[in-house]
Enzyme design. Structure first.
Site, mmCIF file in Angstrom:
data_model
loop_
_atom_site.group_PDB
_atom_site.id
_atom_site.type_symbol
_atom_site.label_atom_id
_atom_site.label_comp_id
_atom_site.label_asym_id
_atom_site.label_seq_id
_atom_site.Cartn_x
_atom_site.Cartn_y
_atom_site.Cartn_z
ATOM 1 N NE ARG B 240 -3.772 -2.366 0.639
ATOM 2 C CZ ARG B 240 -4.654 -2.826 1.546
ATOM 3 N NH1 ARG B 240 -4.987 -2.066 2.569
ATOM 4 N NH2 ARG B 240 -5.206 -4.010 1.401
ATOM 5 C CD GLU B 242 -3.279 3.576 3.032
ATOM 6 O OE1 GLU B 242 -3.947 4.327 3.752
ATOM 7 O OE2 GLU B 242 -3.274 2.339 3.156
ATOM 8 N NE ARG B 248 -5.592 2.050 12.605
ATOM 9 C CZ ARG B 248 -6.879 1.869 12.822
ATOM 10 N NH1 ARG B 248 -7.290 0.820 13.518
ATOM 11 N NH2 ARG B 248 -7.760 2.723 12.371
ATOM 12 C CG HIS B 249 -1.783 2.947 8.250
ATOM 13 N ND1 HIS B 249 -2.431 3.596 9.278
ATOM 14 C CD2 HIS B 249 -2.726 2.591 7.352
ATOM 15 C CE1 HIS B 249 -3.742 3.637 8.999
ATOM 16 N NE2 HIS B 249 -3.944 3.026 7.842
ATOM 17 C CD GLU B 391 -9.657 -2.963 9.189
ATOM 18 O OE1 GLU B 391 -9.122 -1.892 8.889
ATOM 19 O OE2 GLU B 391 -9.382 -4.037 8.618
ATOM 20 C CB SER B 394 -11.780 -4.866 5.514
ATOM 21 O OG SER B 394 -12.819 -3.992 5.215
ATOM 22 N NE ARG B 442 -3.783 -2.383 10.835
ATOM 23 C CZ ARG B 442 -4.665 -1.563 10.292
ATOM 24 N NH1 ARG B 442 -5.963 -1.812 10.443
ATOM 25 N NH2 ARG B 442 -4.276 -0.513 9.601
#
Lengths: 468, 468
Positions: B240, B242, B248-249, B391, B394, B442
């Site tokens: 990712r 991002e 948590r990323h 989370e 998903s 996670r």
């Protein structure tokens, strides 16, 4: 369309469970329409679920109208249907189906998902042996058509068997290593420097900089050994930007990787790896005989043979065998692909094995981090393993001394700045260690006697193929 | 340097095996020098092997000269040594070592691999609880120092425990799914089009063209369902791009992915996934209690709680709970991170569970391929799962009808040309199906009650970190 409108208590029976034990029972089955053929007031269907299929029949009568027979006959092949029917014992075995002793007399039929009328390939063509296609002039499907329409090609009994067996290879690999006390690790695929040589590496745009895709997890496996995990393994993608368009090269493949500390001699590592492969071969022959038979119907081949303990030849012995067969090769020359295959045939003739280890490669043809042989400066503590004459693993004792590693890197003309992090990993105490990397697709291909690694990669990547 | 000069019959004993049963035996041990302290004519060492350690002693006498004591005292910490010694029972328990009832009286000592004299971090500092560091003014190690010197940081008992437990999560995930009849698949990471939206995707130079790194294996999992594998899972890297610098990323993490065909209702999928997670939690609590205890010494936390069957709340129920707690939120608004955490606390208070499912998300906040709820057009057949209020998964029922999928893509303003291959996968019969993706780091972090995902990634990747 099933949109989860409501829950249902209806039990769907598996086609594999449709046997004479269920005779005269009413069952519900969800399956694909493999073929349909209308014949007067009847319509014969073959319903398929993975590798199993059963004959089904809609006939005008108490439970079916003329319209229903017509409706059934017009359902496109590969559509998914729910049928309610009575299991009936048949007098004559149905040779064309896996469920040979029963057929299903359909009372209700619903289309769950309709396939388009024109399929890009026919499943029956896709499982036809090449030889039958050639001799009888019947259609087979070429590789690009298969791969372009992989979702359909993967539905064949051959593909289902290949990838179930491949799943089994991963399972057996891990099962064996966990039992041997190995720890599974996860290593990063995006790396900051092309630490294993820059030529065959893919570049990634990483925010405002460049990064690279790991050509192997080797550095990270070794770091885990330096971090006291002692015995580690991982399964993950490996990326090679090689413009090789051969039957056995992919730009992305799955590596089964092992690394371990040893006590005194790297043969401790060689034995662990060879035993792991032997456990895989045994497990496949024990647990996946159905899959092996299924694949061999389309691609006939000799069963895979191996010895226990595994045959280990030294490179100089292999050279002698090749020279005896008339090949001219220098002592420090690497094996070409044709010589590799020839050697495989010679080894098979002499030792009757499809799996062997070639040990003590010339130092000159191995990477800089390979430990030199202390008794012969032209040799190294490194090895390859072969299946049916093709390399499936490359490994070595790695240099764990930063001083020697620096010397060897300089000897290979490597920029020390680029491998600084690698060398630094060994500065705070490193145990002697070794390991190797196995190509999953090659092991699957060679175990089953297939001829192209694209048959054993679900969605293969090569210089010319990135889709689907 | 051990260069595999010769094989040896010498048996190396594990430190964990040094107990009173071995009293008065002469043994060989290979270990790291954890500490050494000279005291007159003696030198006390603590020898370490992974999470185990033992006290050892070199004393001037029959077996050791003054020079040998001096030599032993000068061996740099973290060096690897081979020692021969006699196991001796001690009268008073050695509280600072795992082997409390014996010590090793060294007769011979060899350095196998010498560490450099200055360590970039001290292992004892690296396992000190934050609170002790703060209250007693003792050194702790900050995260960047740890990660810059990960090979040493991973040697601590805490790190060893974290990653052994993480290896256990993967093992339990696969064990559970294989028992449920799932097939393991391998999906490509290099893809030709950014099929899940172009913003957060890394670009790769692929020979003369561009390619992308897969943001999830979802398309390929779904293709396997369309190819009749019925129930599949995979474990692999997910990328990712991002620019998120949070606790948590990560830009690369490990996805535990599941996809399966279902019969009538997507809750069949939800139940399978939730049960898989419950089996993981149970397995960890049963088989990894030592590791859980080890980590909690440095990072104290409440044991992880869960219910059977798993608590499933609908999104509207969660909204009501949040509103009752004073939060203002629209019916079709997504959960912010603070609200997610608050909800976790409210659920814990009310239901006493750290694990729950949130079902029926607003359609507006989910991806285009999410199946709308047939009974409420503003809702969808989609769900997230949470651990300690964060989370970890998903998932959704996916649209398996090419017509509806096209409509939903257009509604989201997606270029149909870019997702053509995706939509075409459903044209030849596709069963209803659903699935989800779990973030391994996670799950490890939240199960152990840790506070940063970099603690549970061996070699974390974020916008600012690409090394080691």
């Amino acid at each position: 369309m099933i949109q989860s409108q409501e829950k249902s208590d209806r039990v769907l029976v598996r086609i594999s469970e449709l046997t004479v034990q269920k005779a005269d029972e009413v069952v519900w089955v969800r399956a694909r329409v493999h073929t349909s053929r209308a014949k007067g007031k009847q319509c014969f269907l073959v319903l398929r679920q993975q590798q199993f299929n059963v004959q089904a029949l809609v006939a005008v009568g108490d439970h079916a109208s003329k319209q229903m027979v017509k409706f059934a006959a017009n359902i496109n092949k590969e559509s998914i249907v729910d049928v309610e029917g009575v299991v009936r014992k048949v007098n004559q075995k149905i040779g064309s189906c896996t469920q040979q002793d029963v057929e299903l007399h359909i009372q209700k039929i619903y289309v769950i998902s309709l396939a388009e009328p024109r399929l890009p390939l026919q499943l029956d063509d896709a499982i036809r042996p090449e030889i039958e296609g050639e001799e009888e002039g019947r259609a087979t499907v070429n590789q690009d058509t298969r791969l372009d329409n992989r979702v359909i090609d993967l539905r064949t009994s051959t593909s289902q068997a290949i990838f179930r067996l491949q799943s089994g290879i991963c399972h057996l690999f891990r099962e064996t290593l966990v039992n041997k006390g190995f720890v599974e690790i996860q290593t990063p695929k995006i790396i900051s420097a092309a630490s294993e040589g820059g030529a065959n590496v893919f570049t990634v745009s990483y925010f405002k900089n460049n990064a690279y895709l790991a050509q192997s997890p080797q550095l990270y496996k070794q770091m885990c050994i330096c971090a006291d995990f002692e015995k580690v393994f991982c399964i993950g993608p490996v990326f090679r930007a090689e413009d090789s368009n051969t039957h056995r090269h992919l730009t992305e493949f799955v590596g089964l990787d092992i690394e371990m500390a040893f006590n005194y001699h790297y043969h401790e590592v060689v034995e662990e790896i060879a035993d792991t492969l032997v456990q895989i071969f045994k497990g496949l022959q024990e647990r996946f005989q159905t899959e092996i038979q299924t694949v061999s119907k389309q691609f006939p081949c000799e069963p895979f043979k191996f010895l226990e303990p595994t045959l280990r030849l030294e490179y100089c012995e292999a050279l002698a065998m090749l020279r005896e067969a008339g090949i001219e090769m220098g002592d420090e020359e690497d094996l070409s692909t044709p010589n590799e295959k020839l050697l495989g045939r010679l080894v098979k003739e002499k030792y009757d094995t499809d799996f062997y280890i070639l040990d003590k490669y010339p130092l000159a043809v191995r990477p800089f981090y390979t430990m030199p042989d202390p008794r012969n400066s032209k040799q190294s503590n490194s090895y390859d393993m072969f299946m049916r004459g093709e390399e499936i693993l490359s490994g070595a004792q790695r240099i764990h001394d930063p001083q020697l590693l620096t010397e060897r890197a300089l000897h290979h003309g490597i920029d020390l700045e680029k491998i600084k992090a690698y060398i630094d990993s060994f500065r705070f105490g490193a145990p002697p260690h070794g390991g190797g990397g196995i190509g999953l697709e090659r092991v699957t291909m060679l175990f089953l006697g297939l001829h192209n690694v694209r048959q054993t990669s679900m969605f293969p990547r090569d210089p010319k193929r990135l889709t689907p």
